[in-house]
Each structure stands twice: as structure tokens, then as C-alpha cells.
Design a protein around this motif. Structure first.
Motif, short mmCIF file in Angstrom:
data_model
loop_
_atom_site.label_atom_id
_atom_site.label_comp_id
_atom_site.label_asym_id
_atom_site.label_seq_id
_atom_site.Cartn_x
_atom_site.Cartn_y
_atom_site.Cartn_z
N LEU A 1 0.85 -1.18 0.00
CA LEU A 1 0.00 0.00 0.00
C LEU A 1 0.88 1.23 0.00
O LEU A 1 1.77 1.36 0.85
CB LEU A 1 -0.92 0.01 1.22
N ASP A 2 0.63 2.12 -0.94
CA ASP A 2 1.35 3.39 -1.01
C ASP A 2 0.31 4.50 -0.94
O ASP A 2 -0.34 4.83 -1.92
CB ASP A 2 2.13 3.47 -2.33
N THR A 3 0.14 5.04 0.25
CA THR A 3 -0.91 6.05 0.45
C THR A 3 -0.57 7.36 -0.26
O THR A 3 -1.47 8.12 -0.60
CB THR A 3 -1.16 6.31 1.94
N SER A 4 0.71 7.61 -0.48
CA SER A 4 1.07 8.85 -1.17
C SER A 4 0.65 8.81 -2.64
O SER A 4 0.31 9.82 -3.23
CB SER A 4 2.57 9.10 -1.07
N LYS A 5 0.66 7.61 -3.21
CA LYS A 5 0.25 7.43 -4.61
C LYS A 5 -1.18 6.93 -4.71
O LYS A 5 -1.69 6.75 -5.82
CB LYS A 5 1.18 6.45 -5.31
N LYS A 6 -1.79 6.69 -3.57
CA LYS A 6 -3.15 6.15 -3.54
C LYS A 6 -3.24 4.89 -4.40
O LYS A 6 -4.08 4.79 -5.32
CB LYS A 6 -4.17 7.20 -3.99
N SER A 7 -2.37 3.95 -4.10
CA SER A 7 -2.36 2.72 -4.88
C SER A 7 -1.96 1.54 -4.01
O SER A 7 -1.29 1.69 -2.98
CB SER A 7 -1.39 2.84 -6.06
N SER A 8 -2.38 0.37 -4.45
CA SER A 8 -2.06 -0.87 -3.78
C SER A 8 -1.76 -1.92 -4.84
O SER A 8 -2.25 -1.83 -5.97
CB SER A 8 -3.24 -1.31 -2.91
N SER A 9 -0.99 -2.92 -4.47
CA SER A 9 -0.75 -4.03 -5.38
C SER A 9 -0.94 -5.34 -4.66
O SER A 9 -0.68 -5.44 -3.45
CB SER A 9 0.65 -3.95 -5.99
N LEU A 10 -1.40 -6.33 -5.40
CA LEU A 10 -1.54 -7.69 -4.89
C LEU A 10 -0.64 -8.58 -5.74
O LEU A 10 -0.79 -8.63 -6.96
CB LEU A 10 -2.99 -8.15 -5.00
N LEU A 11 0.26 -9.26 -5.08
CA LEU A 11 1.17 -10.19 -5.76
C LEU A 11 0.84 -11.60 -5.31
O LEU A 11 0.77 -11.87 -4.11
CB LEU A 11 2.62 -9.87 -5.42
N ILE A 12 0.60 -12.47 -6.28
CA ILE A 12 0.41 -13.89 -6.00
C ILE A 12 1.65 -14.60 -6.52
O ILE A 12 1.93 -14.56 -7.72
CB ILE A 12 -0.85 -14.46 -6.68
#
Lengths: 115, 112
Positions: free
Chosen positions: B65-76
Motif C-alpha cells: 500500500l502506497d498512500t502517497s500514490k493512492k495505490s495498492s498491489s496484490l502479488l500472488i
């Protein structure tokens, strides 16, 4: 039952008819949510209950849609004068505590088709 | 209301490869959740990450989670055919309520 139960799993109705969709949440879960999911889309929030009362119904698209939860457990979503655009999968979810950190537990949905 | 948007819309990989899905959202949040949906089924909660966390692991899942960029990633990692599903990020529907807003999802296909 261990999970959220929704009945019927499929419902076909004619345009203009009235339908009721039922949701039986996980025992002990105080919060209950209804969502609508169209093909290829994410779930769209409709209404949220905390106990018997509707805490947030801002997602209901119009006054043809209504939901109740009279005893704080089972909930019924009611749609009057159905339209073809109401065709979608209606998902119910419950959570143990209302809270922004509480995960939602979903049922498998009711697929509504309005002909 | 706030809404996450997943990227890519569709992803096709082979078993054993890693799958990465991204989510962007519009306004400040205090947590973000990821859910999985198998065809014809309801959504299943995978993981929740709070706004004061940068990374979280659960089995083969890694969420950032990167709140400064307002983004999240999910890695499987080390994907399996059973991971084939749609994946959704979810953010709080409003600042005062407890409902969630879901994006349109990423459709993941893992082929043997």
C-alpha cells in the motif's frame, strides 16, 4: 450453516413483476449488506443494516428497491415493478462487527433475470 | 463515494509464474481490502492492509500500500490453476459508514 445463504439461487421474472430475494447471514453477524453485480463489473453497494435498522441505504437506485431485516438476522430485498435493467446477480454479505476493518463474508448470490 | 480501480482488467499467466494486480483509489482511506471471486460464486476476503502499513503477507499473497500514490498491489507468487478467479480491491464506501466500494476487478487466468 457455516456461510451466508441466499435463496433462490436463480430467479426469472417478467417485466413489471414483484420479487423478493432472501439472505440468511452467518449466525451472530450483526452487520448485513446487499450488493448488486452486473456482468463484468464489481459489486455495487445497495444497502447496509446494523441490527434491524438500515444504517445506510444510499446505494438503492430508486424507490422500487426496498430491504428489511425485521429481527436482525434474515434480510429480504424487495424489488417492485421489475425492469430488464434490474437483471444482475444480487449478493448478500455479513460481518461480525460493523467496522471499517471487518471483512465481509459473501453468499453465492441470487441471479435475477427480468424478461 | 470512493472507488478503487484495478489494473490490468485481465491477466493470463502460466502455473508457477507470479501475478501482480494493481489498484488505484481516489481519496484518503484507513484501510484497503482484497477479495477473490470464483466464477458463479460470492467474494472471498483475502487480506486487509491498514493505512499505516506498507506491506503485508499471507501465504503466497503479498499486498503493498502506497498512500502517497493512492495505490495498492496484490502479488500472488508461484501461481496455481486454482488461483484462476477475479480479484477486487475494496475501499470504504464513505468516511462514516462500513460498507465497501469495489472496483471492476482483474480477471486472472492461470493455465497449467
Amino acid at each position: 450453516g457455516a456461510g451466508v445463504s441466499q435463496t433462490p439461487s436463480n430467479k426469472v421474472t417478467e417485466k413489471g413483476k414483484y420479487v423478493e430475494l432472501r439472505c440468511d447471514p452467518i449466525s451472530g453477524h450483526t452487520a448485513l449488506y446487499w450488493y448488486r453485480q452486473s456482468l463484468g463489473q464489481g459489486p455495487e453497494f445497495l444497502i447496509y443494516f446494523q441490527g434491524t435498522g438500515a444504517a445506510d441505504d444510499s446505494g438503492l437506485p430508486n424507490d422500487r428497491f426496498f430491504a428489511v431485516r425485521p429481527e436482525g438476522s434474515v434480510s429480504t430485498l424487495k424489488i417492485q415493478r421489475t425492469e430488464r435493467g434490474d437483471s444482475a446477480v444480487y449478493l448478500c454479505a455479513s460481518s461480525f462487527n460493523p467496522g471499517q476493518n471487518s471483512p465481509l463474508h459473501f453468499g453465492n448470490g441470487t441471479r435475477l433475470t427480468v424478461t | 463515494s470512493q472507488q478503487g480501480e484495478e489494473d490490468p482488467q485481465a491477466l493470463s499467466i502460466q502455473e508457477g509464474e507470479n501475478a501482480t494486480m494493481n489498484c488505484s483509489y481516489k481519496t484518503s482511506i484507513n484501510n484497503l481490502q482484497w477479495y477473490r471471486q470464483n466464477s458463479g460464486r460470492g467474494l472471498v476476503h483475502l487480506i486487509l492492509i491498514r493505512s499505516n502499513e506498507r506491506e503485508k503477507h499471507s501465504g503466497r499473497l503479498r499486498v503493498t500500500l502506497d498512500t502517497s500514490k493512492k495505490s495498492s498491489s496484490l502479488l500472488i507468487t508461484a501461481s496455481r490453476a486454482a488461483d484462476t478467479a477475479s480479484y477486487f480491491c475494496a475501499t470504504p464506501y464513505s468516511n462514516s459508514g462500513y460498507a465497501l466500494n469495489f472496483g471492476k476487478g482483474t480477471s486472472l487466468l492461470v493455465t497449467p
